[in-house]
Each structure stands twice: as C-alpha cells, then as structure tokens.
Scaffold this motif. Sequence first.
Motif: not given
Length: 840
Positions: A183-184, A244-246, A279-281
């Motif tokens: 998760f960059p 993935h996320c934040a 943020t999300h990938t």
Amino acid sequence: GQEVTISGERFGQVVEVQLRERTSHMGGTMHSEMHTDTNSRSSTSSDVWATIPITFLERSRNSITFTVPQVSAGQYTVTLRKFNNELSIASSVGAGDFELPVVVSSTTGFIGSREGGNPLILTTPDSSFGFNVTHPEQNALFISTLPCEVVDVSSHQLTCLPGPMSGRVLAEYWQLTSGTSGFPAIETFSSPDIARFEDSVDLNWSGDGPGEPVRGDYFASRFTFYLQLPAAQNYTFELFCDDHCAVFVNNIRILAADFPQTEYVTTRLPEGQQQFVVTHTEDAGAARIRLRWAIGTSSIKDMPWHRVTPVLSGEPMAISVFVNGAEAVQDCPSQQNIPVKLPTSPDNAWESETVDLQGPTCSYIYSAYRTPVLAAPLPGIISSASPFEVTGLFLAESMNATDYEFRVDGVLGSIDSIVHGNSTYPTLMVTPPPLPAGKWPVTISVAGFGYAAPVQQDTQSRLDVRYSLTVGNPVKPAGSFWGGFEVEVPGWGFVPSDSDGSDEYEHDSDEYEHDSDEYEQVMSLEVTTSNPGFEATVVSATDSLLTVRFSRIVDHDTVIAQDSSSRTVGWRVKVDNTGSWDAGQFQLEFDPTYTPFFTSSPSSLVSPDTSGTSIELSWNVKARTEFEALPAGAPSNASIELQSGPNLYPCTAATVLSSAVEADQYTESTTCLLPDYMPASEYTVWLTATGTSYTLGSGFAGDKLAVPITITNISHTTSSAAGGLTITLGGLGFSTNASDVVVTFSNSALSYQGFVMSASATSISVRTPRVPEALEGPTVLDVFVTPSHGATPQPTGFAVTFDTGITPRVLSVSPNRGSTAGGTTITVSIDPDGPQLDGS
C-alpha cells in the motif's frame, strides 16, 4: 501573417495547401484591422477553412513554406493537394497540426456563491483573436474541471454561469505497474493519469476501473474533500474497500482497512471546515470503496456528500478556456488583498477575509462569505400556483425585486414582494411557475452573489420542490360506442404538449445534469376496461387542462346491435416522476345512445378520379336532445371521412339533404364531396356527429366504398438477373406516396419485392430486385401491385423475365491504387461485347 514550414516527402506535385479545421463549426473574430469577422466562408469542403495556391508558396521536394491567412482562433491541420486531387496524410499523429489561441486578459465577477450562479465575465483585448459568436457551443470554459455554462458571447467578451462547487469530491487516479503489492503512500503522489470530480466516496467499479487510461486492475485512487463540522465532538467513521484504503483528516491518518474487513474508528474533531483525504489501491478483480460516518452517539449513515467541497472554500481555482478546441493563453493581472468578506457576510473561522490572485493565471473563487443561505426549508408540496414565503440570509442589502430571481427547473417564477422580517433574514414572497407534477430543482439567485444554498442543517443535496398531480372531473359524460371523440379534463401538474404534440418534458437546468434521469417527465394515460380496442391519447395539454381523445375502435367487424347496453371505461393519469397514478379513476360511458348509426350507405364502387363526385348517406342517433332539425342545404351536424389502413381522406362540404328530431332519435340525410383523387382500395366510411354541447363520437357504414385499380401497360418485360432495371407501370389508382405502394415479382416458388422509386396517380417506377435463381437460367415472375396503404395485392396481368443474357459484366478497375486520404479518380470498364450500362 505567420510563416509556417511543412516538412515531409514527395512534395514535388503539390499544387495547394489546405487548412482544415479539427473542430466543426469554426468561427470568431480575427485580429486583422481590415477584416474583423470570418464567421462566414465559402468552400467546396465543409471542413476546409482556407486554401493557399502553390503560386504563393516556397516549395521543394521535402518542404513547403506558406503564410497563415486571416482565419479564426482554433485548431488546424495542414493537408496538401496534388495536381490529380490526391491528398496528403500525416506521417505520425499530430504532424501537420497547429493551434491559434485567443488571449484572456481580465475577468469580472470572479468571486461567488459555493452553489454557483454568479456570472463570470472574461475579456480578450481587441488585438487578440475573438470568441466564436456564430457557434457559441464552440466556446468552452472550465473552473478546474467544472464546466461553466456559457450564457452570452460577443467578439471579445464571454459570460458563463459557474455550477455548484458543493457536492463534489476531487478524485485522482494512477495506473500502477502490474503486480504491484503493498500500500504505497498515495497521499504523496503527483501527476495523476485521471483527475475529475466524483459525487461521493462510495464507488463500485466492479472489474472495470475508473476508465482509460487507468485499467481495472492495479490502480491507485485519492479522494480529497472539505467538510464543515457542526461542533467539536466525537465522530465515528466506517471504512470498507477492495483491496486497501486509508483515511486522513487534516493530514493525520485515522483509519485503514484491507479487504474483506470493515474497519471503524471514533475520534474527536474540532468545529469548522476540515480536510479529508481517502486513499485506495486495487490489486486485481473487483474494486470498491465506501466511507460512512456517525455524529456523536448516532447510528452509522452516509456522509453528507451534498455539503462537501473539492477545495477549501475561498481558495482560487484556475480557469481554462477553449475556443474552437484551442486552449486560450491567459494574461490576467496579479491582485493583492481582494476583499472576500462583505459587511453582510456571516463570520467563519476557516476562510480568509481577503485573497491574493497570482497572474497571469485567471482564477475563480467559491466563497462561503458570498453564499446566500436559506433560513427555512421550501414547501414540501406545491399543489397550485399560490404564493409562498422564502426566508434566508441573502447577503444583498437591496429591497429591489429585480435583484432576485426564483426559478423552478430553469422556468422563471415571480418575486411578488420583499419583506424584511428582520434586518438579517428578509423574506421573499414568490409565486411558482406552472410545471408538470414531480420533483423539480429550484434556484434562488441573488444579484452579485449567485445561487442560495439550502438550510445548513437540511438534508437536501440541492434545493428542490415537488409538484402534486390533481385531476378534475371530465367535462363530457358519455360518447359513441365506437369512440372518435375528445374529452377535456381540468387539473394541475399536467405535462404540457410540445410544439410537435408530444407529452414529454425534460428539464433544462444544466447544474442538475447529474440528476437528469430523476428530473425527466413523461405523462401516461391508462385505460382500464375488459373490452378490447379502446385507446386514449393526449391530443393537447397545458399545465391545467388535458384534451384526451378516445380513438375509433379499429376492430369493428363484430357489429353491435343498436340496443346493446353501454360499456364503462375507466381511465386515469400519471406523470412518471410522481411514482404513482393520480388517486382518481374516472368512468366514461360508451353508450349506443350517443352512437351514430347508418341507415343507408354510399355507392359501393367509384373511380379513383373522384373530382367533383359526391356521395349520399343517411344516419340517426338516439341522443335527440343534442340536435336541432336543420333545413336542406345547411351545413351538416356530421363530418365524414374515408379510411384505408392508417390513411384518412375527408369528404368535404357535408350538407344536409333532410333532417328531423323524432320522438326517440335525430335523423339526417347528408351529402358530401369526395377528394379529387382516391387511391385504389376498400374504404371504411366514418361519420362523426357533433351536437350542440359537444362531439358525440363516430359511427361507421357496414358496406365499404370500393375504388378499383386499373393497370394498362408496362415499360419492360425483361431484366438483368442482378436487378436494378427501372420499370414503369401505367394505369390509374396508384397512391401518390411511393412508400404506400408495394410491387412484388413472384411465381409459385419465388417472391421478391422491388423498390418503388416514385409514384403518381397514373404511373409508378420500380427498380427490379436481384433474382439469384436467374443465374441458372431465365426466370419468369408475375408482377403484383399493392396500390395503396391498406389495400390488398392486385395482379397486373404482366410478367418480367430475369435473364443473365442481358446482365453487364465488369472487366477491370483502373487505377488499382490511390492515396489513403482519398481523392483518386477510378475508371470501371464493362465488357464491350456484352450488355452495356444505360448511363443512369
């Protein structure tokens, strides 16, 4: 006046340079002092803006230099033409393309409401290219990526209405390398592959991804928005995503989640405007992200996305302008300490009271200081054009009604009066415009500020109101058993007829474009009956009156006796966006008492050439109280039509021969004049009776009026097996509408339809079809004609032989190469020893 050099290959035979526009509908103002407008031009090619003959060029085998003529701002590409009209191609994408831009030197009205609507005016200097006045749609303006609706254009001035900033999230997307894991730190990324606005952070891409050039697997997303929090207290956030996320609040990471888990966090946040970054990938497969919240101890629900903004309120947003596809050069001056807060503006702790603008970039500012806000919600339901009050913090100190506008779906209502209930919250007394039932967007505009926002604590994402549907009692109590009459119905909330008669209403408020499906309106009319054949259509409609036509019954072969009992038809109205039918269902009697019946029919056989021919018929109707006896020679109480298929022909000048009001009925003998010409067919004779109060409806004659077809000659009896031969059939009785005539070529095993090219009363021209079976040997097919719509096929007595012996053969095509840009002349050679083309 600028010199341009083109480099390439094989320029030795070029005789002309063409400047072709890369966007359609070019136009605008030139910067030449002698010529001020190029909105009109003449050219043999719709996209060729200018041609430059070779005599005005410097040319070598590999380069050409020319001077740009007087043209408009826009995007151009160069095309070269050889002596034989062959055209050039570009050796690579973009080769030969260039732009001539306008220059924007100043803006007016660049600070306005967060809801948009404050006119933004752009100006270009007189020495610059101008805007496109002839085709205003070729001028495009954006605030960041938000379109600004162009509402007025002159040569050197453009005015647009900004859309709302609220309700938008800044979304940025990057394509990651396939197989990227982990998760960059997306919060630090720059130069996104896609940058646009989304309505929320509740997105489900499935396996598709956000769009080109970002694919469905291995991509990153970042969502930025600002939200004014009502108080300093605890807020709970729910986060779910795939993969993935934040979440970051004011640059502090408060929550992260990985598929398939849903994660929660409760944190205390201060009052006022806060920055949120999500943020999300996505690795591979389906992609999804959803952020929700709860305030204090309340339950989790959707965030108030209608309140968020993509940038901090009060921050300058860059403007971009395009004229004919070419992006404008910006030369706006720098300005310092521009006051944003006005004496009437409410206080807020997150927005600066002044702003600096850095030239040469032209900017626009959405400001809470310049946003009028309602103090109370709008009415929930509008059931008539009655005035109501609108109270708000409108910021303007003016008591002039012309400084305010009230619109529903872009339709102007009226500001009847302005009352200052107190100095802070004045009240507008407004009258809504008539509109169809349903939910409609509302704009309240204040001069110098823009559109008003909903009540701060309101849950509405936009201002809107709902119009109710009310249907009154029909004026007419009953009608003919066979239909053919109209009924007027009063009410409120109907869909007005357009100029083409359709009862469909689409909203015209561009700022609500993302809700277009919600705001489209179509009116439906439902007939409920156990008897088949009835159809009801809206003939015309205003907001408050429907005219409904109950059609004639198509299937009238089963004749109903004159003493048959009446039948009741129920019907009701719905406007689609209301979601349900109006509560009332109205009953209409289809009653033999109101039905005209024939007692004698016209002659059963007439010639197609009916000029000056009249027919006589007798009829009666039991609704005697609707009629008065008329003397011979008076205009009839009936109108008469003859029907074949869907086509109706009027029998004009209906005149009374005799009439009487008897004890139980009204009787009349009538004569009328047939049209000058009637195509061959069998016609149903319809009579529509009109009483002193209203039209009762229609009845029909049991015997049909027969008009025969006569076919006397045919121009050809042989045709190429490939078809394409034009054959003319002569006679009398053809429809003059070629699409109503059908010609078939058939025998017991084959049937092919020709193409009817033209038709008159006495002849038709038909192109013969291709008959593959004729390639094996001559094939004879009989000719049949259906002379008009609704008629039956009739034998002509003629036949056509399809034969390969008269079919031309192609030998060669020369040349067999040409420029990929087109323009090459080719010659097709036909076998000289075989059949020849006829030149047509």
